[in-house]
Design an enzyme around this catalytic site. Sequence first.
Site, short mmCIF file in Angstrom:
data_model
loop_
_atom_site.label_atom_id
_atom_site.label_comp_id
_atom_site.label_asym_id
_atom_site.label_seq_id
_atom_site.Cartn_x
_atom_site.Cartn_y
_atom_site.Cartn_z
N GLN A 75 33.12 41.90 33.41
CA GLN A 75 33.32 42.24 34.82
C GLN A 75 34.11 43.54 34.95
OE1 GLN A 75 31.80 40.80 37.33
NE2 GLN A 75 32.70 42.15 38.86
N ALA A 95 33.20 42.96 42.39
CA ALA A 95 34.53 42.33 42.38
C ALA A 95 35.41 42.93 41.29
CB ALA A 95 34.38 40.83 42.16
N SER A 100 35.66 37.88 40.24
CA SER A 100 34.22 37.68 40.38
C SER A 100 33.87 36.21 40.27
CB SER A 100 33.46 38.44 39.29
OG SER A 100 32.10 38.06 39.33
N HIS A 102 31.19 35.16 39.32
CA HIS A 102 30.41 34.98 38.09
C HIS A 102 31.28 34.50 36.93
CE1 HIS A 102 26.50 36.49 39.38
NE2 HIS A 102 27.17 37.30 40.17
N ASP A 109 23.06 35.38 40.22
CA ASP A 109 22.24 36.32 40.97
C ASP A 109 20.80 35.98 40.62
OD1 ASP A 109 24.50 37.60 41.87
OD2 ASP A 109 24.43 39.18 40.35
N GLU A 152 24.45 39.78 50.41
CA GLU A 152 23.84 39.71 49.07
C GLU A 152 22.88 38.52 49.00
OE1 GLU A 152 26.47 39.76 45.72
OE2 GLU A 152 27.31 41.71 46.23
N HIS A 155 22.85 36.48 45.61
CA HIS A 155 24.01 35.81 44.99
C HIS A 155 24.23 34.42 45.59
CE1 HIS A 155 28.17 35.90 43.12
NE2 HIS A 155 28.32 34.95 44.04
ZN LIG Z 1 26.49 37.99 42.02
#
Ligand SMILES: [Zn+2]
Length: 187
Positions: A75, A95, A100, A102, A109, A152, A155
């Site tokens: 990240q 982020a 994040s 993630h 995503d 987004e 996401h």
């Molecule tokens: Zn994402």
Amino acid sequence: MIKLKINNKHLVIIKKCITYIDGYLIVNKTYSLPQNYGKKLNRKLVKAFNKMKKDALKEEINLKILSGFRSFDRQKEIYNNYIKEDPKNADNYSARPGHSEHQSGLAIDINNASDAFINSNEANWLDRNVYKYGFILRYPKNKSNITGYKYEPWHYRYVGKKLAKKLYNNGLWETMEEYFGIESKYL
Ligand SMILES: [Zn+2]
């Protein structure tokens, strides 16, 4: 462990520097994850995604995970690249390391992480159906001032069917920030 209540409604627990509200792990600009947190995607998420993928295919909608778990270091690399290229706007779509979703293993995503995905058949299908599988559209349209991120449609955050149905809100997506009464701002 710290326990507190928001509005006498939601139970916040902070354990090993991770914030849970009513049992849901929270990651946004205000709440971060420790650097060493996580290794891979959550197993329930993967199972739910595979079921969704199978059902979508029956309607000729092809879904694939484009980006799943990300480490703090990965990240950091991504964020630093965006900041170099686009210092003014990068915080609206990328982020900072530690922040994040993630990194939680609870976010993916799907298909195409670019504005070209907006209004595609796949994005429209996801918008109507993800909640049935326990996912939420994490950064809805017109909620950037609340989530801290632009729209987004690729996401998705896994929260389980119960909360996903509530946040789907009959098509008017509510954010985790609104539902739990929390902010998303870098301190
Ligand atoms: Zn994402």
